[in-house]
Write an enzyme that holds these catalytic residues in place. Structure first.
Site, mmCIF file in Angstrom:
data_model
loop_
_atom_site.group_PDB
_atom_site.id
_atom_site.type_symbol
_atom_site.label_atom_id
_atom_site.label_comp_id
_atom_site.label_asym_id
_atom_site.label_seq_id
_atom_site.Cartn_x
_atom_site.Cartn_y
_atom_site.Cartn_z
ATOM 1 N N ARG A 222 0.830 -1.209 0.000
ATOM 2 C CA ARG A 222 0.000 0.000 0.000
ATOM 3 C C ARG A 222 0.861 1.255 0.000
ATOM 4 O O ARG A 222 0.576 2.210 -0.725
ATOM 5 C CB ARG A 222 -0.945 -0.028 1.213
ATOM 6 C CG ARG A 222 -2.081 -1.014 1.030
ATOM 7 C CD ARG A 222 -2.928 -1.208 2.271
ATOM 8 N NE ARG A 222 -4.046 -2.092 1.959
ATOM 9 C CZ ARG A 222 -4.889 -2.581 2.850
ATOM 10 N NH1 ARG A 222 -4.746 -2.280 4.136
ATOM 11 N NH2 ARG A 222 -5.888 -3.377 2.472
ATOM 12 N N TYR B 233 -5.302 -0.642 -6.817
ATOM 13 C CA TYR B 233 -4.433 -1.649 -6.202
ATOM 14 C C TYR B 233 -4.587 -1.692 -4.680
ATOM 15 O O TYR B 233 -4.833 -0.673 -4.029
ATOM 16 C CB TYR B 233 -2.964 -1.312 -6.492
ATOM 17 C CG TYR B 233 -2.379 -1.901 -7.752
ATOM 18 C CD1 TYR B 233 -2.952 -2.974 -8.415
ATOM 19 C CD2 TYR B 233 -1.204 -1.374 -8.291
ATOM 20 C CE1 TYR B 233 -2.393 -3.489 -9.562
ATOM 21 C CE2 TYR B 233 -0.634 -1.882 -9.443
ATOM 22 C CZ TYR B 233 -1.237 -2.948 -10.080
ATOM 23 O OH TYR B 233 -0.671 -3.458 -11.210
ATOM 24 N N GLU B 234 -4.351 -2.887 -4.134
ATOM 25 C CA GLU B 234 -4.177 -3.097 -2.686
ATOM 26 C C GLU B 234 -5.330 -2.547 -1.852
ATOM 27 O O GLU B 234 -5.144 -2.000 -0.782
ATOM 28 C CB GLU B 234 -2.855 -2.467 -2.210
ATOM 29 C CG GLU B 234 -1.642 -2.821 -3.031
ATOM 30 C CD GLU B 234 -1.452 -4.319 -3.198
ATOM 31 O OE1 GLU B 234 -1.903 -5.087 -2.315
ATOM 32 O OE2 GLU B 234 -0.855 -4.736 -4.199
ATOM 33 N N GLY B 235 -6.539 -2.730 -2.351
ATOM 34 C CA GLY B 235 -7.708 -2.166 -1.692
ATOM 35 C C GLY B 235 -7.989 -0.794 -2.254
ATOM 36 O O GLY B 235 -7.150 0.103 -2.158
ATOM 37 N N GLN C 34 -9.546 2.275 1.674
ATOM 38 C CA GLN C 34 -8.541 2.931 2.515
ATOM 39 C C GLN C 34 -9.190 3.973 3.423
ATOM 40 O O GLN C 34 -8.791 4.143 4.589
ATOM 41 C CB GLN C 34 -7.471 3.600 1.649
ATOM 42 C CG GLN C 34 -6.739 2.672 0.696
ATOM 43 C CD GLN C 34 -6.128 1.470 1.379
ATOM 44 O OE1 GLN C 34 -5.497 1.590 2.428
ATOM 45 N NE2 GLN C 34 -6.322 0.298 0.794
#
Length: 595
Positions: A297, A438-440, A445
């Site tokens: 992240r 990406y990555e959530g 977030q």
């Protein structure tokens, strides 16, 4: 051809003047190093990025990657670069010398990635993922697993991935269906993964997947997920790639950008021949994987900032050389470079501030991460750990979103040429868009920030952040050059505290209304952080200039970007904060068929 552009002076100003990163060498872990050694690493990384990595950006875009007969092939230049990247020590620069690392401070991994992502985002994802996968084994694997995999992954012989996402389990990993069946000292792995970056390629002799799966009989949900080492080729008794391990690439995605980064769909055990090895504790896989996910992240934010930085530098060069139009104030005769036009200058100054602020935000977060590891002071360790917790979703979400907007603004500076492949800005724009996904996604977030991070440890991350901002404002509210910006920052921060209190009350009482406004709330906190970092740099620059008594355009630029960014950003921050506490409920109450 090398497209990579970086202003080394800006980078070193943050590292040396703002953070004083040489202080890390005063701690026992890094006592064999000094600031000159850290400077040398940065300069060598710039050289490698320009000479080895940057040419791959154009090569990869032209040639792409190809999937045929369940195999992915990449441009031949990528394989040579991946090997050199490992052999020259970039993959393992910050890792333990026992496994081939160089023992540099952890934050240097972020600095190196800044340069390498800016040079070629598609390529640098491969060694970056390899580093993350190897570090997972270093943290949770057995001694045998460490000796088997880590040296070759850090050394550039083998690659690594993280294999999480499935067709029915994207951000909701509780729905994961890949299974692991005990069989002697290993497990049979069966399942399918999708969206696996660099999931298959020909850059390395083996690919070591760090895969999440559920052991047969394990609890449902995230509590039943375990982490497994699943190599593409089984490792023989001599430590070399041996029998194929039934990990089949069933296709790669056709994407808007990152054309030379294969995003693979993988079938594990379709012929009942895939074995994996438990890494760490059973049913603790998600907790283990969060080490790599949190790093990913942060690196997603790094990627957004790095491509924005390169795009800004290209736009700056173009506007200085492109001659078109007359000077609106008639200061010059004839046609002038377009950097003389006020609207172009407005865009350039915003991009300059955005890039410098994001880089400072990221480097500061990385600096705290190092301090949390090396300081012997338990209170300082806790403070830095909590600041890291608070900053991670902000770095990821804000820098990925604003990075894309900087690339868009850079394109605007070039006019029609920015839309054409004559310049690399259109590639930066396409390549950077994925970072908000990406990555959530960035919406995820924001719920992490305004939910878990605001309430964990009785609000410790938020309290640590508040103290940083308030202490800064207290120290500098009467500064002769930046005092008005500091006082403006304090006023807005007071507004955000009110907003945070209201949203915390809604967190349990009215979760739908709360969740409707977590993203604008994240943006409010992000903008306050940007102003804080920019004004902090400006105060340092202002004081340096005052002491020297000389006109210094570099220092003047730091002050100008801070005053401009503060005064055009914080009014929007205040207005946005008010929207986060509005009582109207259109978002949650409008019928689905009314959209």
């Amino acid at each position: 051809m090398s497209d990579f552009k970086i202003n080394q002076k800006d980078l070193f100003f943050i590292l040396k003047e703002q953070l004083g990163y040489g202080k890390l060498c005063e701690f026992e872990r890094y006592e064999s190093l000094n600031e000159d050694t850290l400077d040398m690493l940065v300069n060598e990384a710039i050289r490698f990025a320009k000479g080895v990595v940057s040419p791959l950006n154009e090569i990869g875009e032209e040639q792409g990657v190809h999937w045929e007969n369940n195999t992915v092939t990449c441009p031949k230049e990528f394989k040579a670069a991946f090997k050199a990247y490992g052999e020259d020590g970039w993959t393992a620069a910050v890792r333990d010398p026992e496994f081939g690392g160089q023992g540099f401070p952890t934050m240097m991994r972020i600095v190196v990635n800044d340069l390498m992502y800016g040079a070629c985002q598609s390529f640098n994802m491969a060694p970056s993922l390899t580093h993350g996968a190897a570090h997972l084994i270093e943290s949770f694997g057995t001694e045998e697993q460490k000796q088997t995999y880590i040296p070759k992954m850090y050394g550039g012989e083998w690659a690594g991935t993280m294999a999480l996402t499935e067709p029915n389990a994207g951000s909701n990993l509780a729905a994961l269906e890949t299974m692991a069946y005990p069989e002697g000292d290993h497990y049979k792995i069966k399942g399918n993964k999708i969206f696996i970056s660099w999931g298959d390629h020909d850059l390395a002799d083996n690919i070591v997947h760090l895969a999440l799966a559920r052991i047969e009989g394990a609890p449902e949900g995230v509590r039943g997920i375990s982490l497994f080492i699943v190599p593409k080729y089984r490792v023989d008794e001599n430590g070399n790639p041996g029998e194929f391990n039934d990990v089949v690439c069933t296709g790669i995605e056709k994407k808007l950008g990152l054309h030379s980064s294969p995003t693979a769909a993988l079938a594990f055990g379709s012929k009942d021949g895939c074995i994996g090895y438990l890494c760490g504790k059973a049913n603790m896989g998600l907790a283990h994987m969060f080490q790599m996910m949190n790093a990913a992240r942060i690196n997603t934010g790094v990627s957004g900032m790095s491509m924005a930085s390169a795009a800004y530098q290209h736009a700056l060069d173009y506007t200085k050389s492109r001659v078109q139009g007359r000077d609106i104030a008639k200061r010059k005769e004839g046609s002038v470079p377009i950097i003389d036009h006020p609207d172009v200058r407005r865009m350039l100054l915003w991009m300059k501030g955005a890039v410098d602020g994001m880089r400072s935000m990221i480097y500061t977060t990385a600096f705290w991460a190092d301090l949390a590891q090396v300081t012997p002071d338990p209170e300082e360790k806790e403070r830095c750990s909590m600041l890291m917790e608070f900053m991670t979703p902000i770095v990821k979400a804000y820098c990925s979103d604003i990075g894309f907007k900087v690339c868009e603004t850079a394109m605007q500076c070039l006019g029609g040429y920015g839309f054409c492949k004559d310049y690399p800005i259109e590639q930066y724009l396409r390549d950077s868009k994925i970072m908000s996904l990406y990555e959530g996604t960035n919406g995820i977030q924001s719920t992490d920030l305004m939910g878990r991070k605001m309430h964990m440890n009785e609000g410790a991350p938020y309290k640590a952040f508040l103290k940083e901002i308030n202490d800064f404002c207290e120290r500098n509210h009467a500064h002769p050059g930046l005092g008005s910006q500091v006082r403006f920052l304090k006023d807005v921060m007071d507004d955000l505290q009110e907003m945070a209190r209201e949203m915390s009350a809604r967190y349990s009482a009215d979760p739908l209304q709360w969740a409707s406004y977590t993203y604008p709330a994240l943006m409010c906190f992000s903008e306050v952080i940007m102003v804080w970092r920019l004004v902090d740099m400006a105060i340092i620059a202002y004081d340096r200039a005052q002491k020297s008594g000389k006109k210094n355009d570099f220092f003047r630029g730091k002050v100008a970007q801070a005053t401009f960014f503060t005064d055009i950003t914080l009014p929007h921050t205040q207005a946005r904060a008010r929207t986060c506490t509005r009582v109207d409920r259109e978002v949650v109450e409008m019928a689905d068929n009314a959209f």
